[in-house]
Design a protein around this motif. Structure first.
Motif, PDB file in Angstrom:
ATOM      1  N   GLY A  83      46.503  49.915  40.510  1.00  0.00           N
ATOM      2  CA  GLY A  83      47.021  50.343  41.806  1.00  0.00           C
ATOM      3  C   GLY A  83      46.213  49.774  42.966  1.00  0.00           C
ATOM      4  O   GLY A  83      46.765  49.349  43.984  1.00  0.00           O
ATOM      5  N   LYS A  84      44.900  49.742  42.809  1.00  0.00           N
ATOM      6  CA  LYS A  84      44.046  49.166  43.854  1.00  0.00           C
ATOM      7  C   LYS A  84      44.335  47.682  44.024  1.00  0.00           C
ATOM      8  O   LYS A  84      44.365  47.173  45.144  1.00  0.00           O
ATOM      9  CB  LYS A  84      42.567  49.360  43.501  1.00  0.00           C
ATOM     10  CG  LYS A  84      42.099  50.780  43.643  1.00  0.00           C
ATOM     11  CD  LYS A  84      40.631  50.922  43.280  1.00  0.00           C
ATOM     12  CE  LYS A  84      40.233  52.381  43.407  1.00  0.00           C
ATOM     13  NZ  LYS A  84      38.831  52.608  43.156  1.00  0.00           N
ATOM     14  N   LEU A  85      44.532  46.996  42.909  1.00  0.00           N
ATOM     15  CA  LEU A  85      44.828  45.563  42.971  1.00  0.00           C
ATOM     16  C   LEU A  85      46.201  45.296  43.563  1.00  0.00           C
ATOM     17  O   LEU A  85      46.400  44.314  44.274  1.00  0.00           O
ATOM     18  CB  LEU A  85      44.712  44.940  41.578  1.00  0.00           C
ATOM     19  CG  LEU A  85      43.294  44.877  41.025  1.00  0.00           C
ATOM     20  CD1 LEU A  85      43.314  44.576  39.532  1.00  0.00           C
ATOM     21  CD2 LEU A  85      42.462  43.857  41.769  1.00  0.00           C
ATOM     22  N   THR A  86      47.153  46.167  43.294  1.00  0.00           N
ATOM     23  CA  THR A  86      48.504  46.019  43.815  1.00  0.00           C
ATOM     24  C   THR A  86      48.534  46.270  45.323  1.00  0.00           C
ATOM     25  O   THR A  86      49.205  45.554  46.058  1.00  0.00           O
ATOM     26  CB  THR A  86      49.465  46.999  43.108  1.00  0.00           C
ATOM     27  OG1 THR A  86      49.430  46.736  41.710  1.00  0.00           O
ATOM     28  CG2 THR A  86      50.889  46.843  43.602  1.00  0.00           C
ATOM     29  N   ALA A  87      47.803  47.276  45.766  1.00  0.00           N
ATOM     30  CA  ALA A  87      47.802  47.625  47.191  1.00  0.00           C
ATOM     31  C   ALA A  87      47.212  46.505  48.044  1.00  0.00           C
ATOM     32  O   ALA A  87      47.747  46.167  49.092  1.00  0.00           O
ATOM     33  CB  ALA A  87      47.020  48.920  47.400  1.00  0.00           C
ATOM     34  N   ASP A  88      46.119  45.930  47.599  1.00  0.00           N
ATOM     35  CA  ASP A  88      45.461  44.843  48.330  1.00  0.00           C
ATOM     36  C   ASP A  88      44.576  44.127  47.317  1.00  0.00           C
ATOM     37  O   ASP A  88      43.490  44.604  46.992  1.00  0.00           O
ATOM     38  CB  ASP A  88      44.630  45.395  49.489  1.00  0.00           C
ATOM     39  CG  ASP A  88      43.977  44.299  50.319  1.00  0.00           C
ATOM     40  OD1 ASP A  88      43.664  43.221  49.772  1.00  0.00           O
ATOM     41  OD2 ASP A  88      43.773  44.522  51.524  1.00  0.00           O
TER      42      ASP A  88
END
Length: 151
Positions: A83-88
């Motif tokens: 999720g962190k990688l997807t967000a930014d």
């Protein structure tokens, strides 16, 4: 021996080494760094392919060393890191490398996290350049020489 055969043998040897150290790999920092590494390798190219996400999740669930931890807990952490990688991606990558760096003071755990990254990266039969690059960055984050792992 062909390059791919050498890689498969190396990944197999790394999994054997991990299994031998299973009892030393029970800390929360190792658990978190391992899931961060899995997410980072899964998204190495900046995208998260659903098939790759499923494949890595299955590998996490069947990896003998990671069975020290509850499967649902591992899945939740893996998904949080993705999720962190997807967000930014850039910011998430920094946060994930910081998480991985938390095992730096424990060489056994640091090596194991790198080995998990290599095993995950090569599980689809192609440990590509982007996957190698993020594992190399993780080596620097934990203070290990990437050459130790042929990176």
């Amino acid at each position: 021996m062909a390059l791919w055969d050498r890689f498969k043998e190396s990944a197999s040897n790394m999994q054997t080494q991990l299994n031998a150290k299973k009892n030393d790999l029970k800390s929360g920092a190792f658990r978190d760094a391992s899931m961060a590494m899995c997410a980072l390798v899964s998204a190495a190219d900046g995208t998260i392919d659903p098939a790759e996400r499923q494949r890595v999740a299955a590998l996490i669930g069947t990896n003998e060393v990671l069975q020290n931890f509850p499967a649902l807990d591992l899945q939740r952490r893996f998904e949080d890191y993705l999720g962190k990688l997807t967000a930014d991606f850039a910011f998430g990558k920094v946060a994930i490398l910081q998480e991985i760096a938390k095992v730096q003071k424990k060489p056994t755990e640091a090596r194991a996290v790198i080995q998990i990254g290599i095993v995950i990266g090569g599980a689809d039969g192609d440990f590509d350049k982007t996957e190698q690059a993020v594992v190399r960055e993780a080596c620097y984050a934990v203070g290990l020489n990437p050459q130790e792992f042929d990176l």
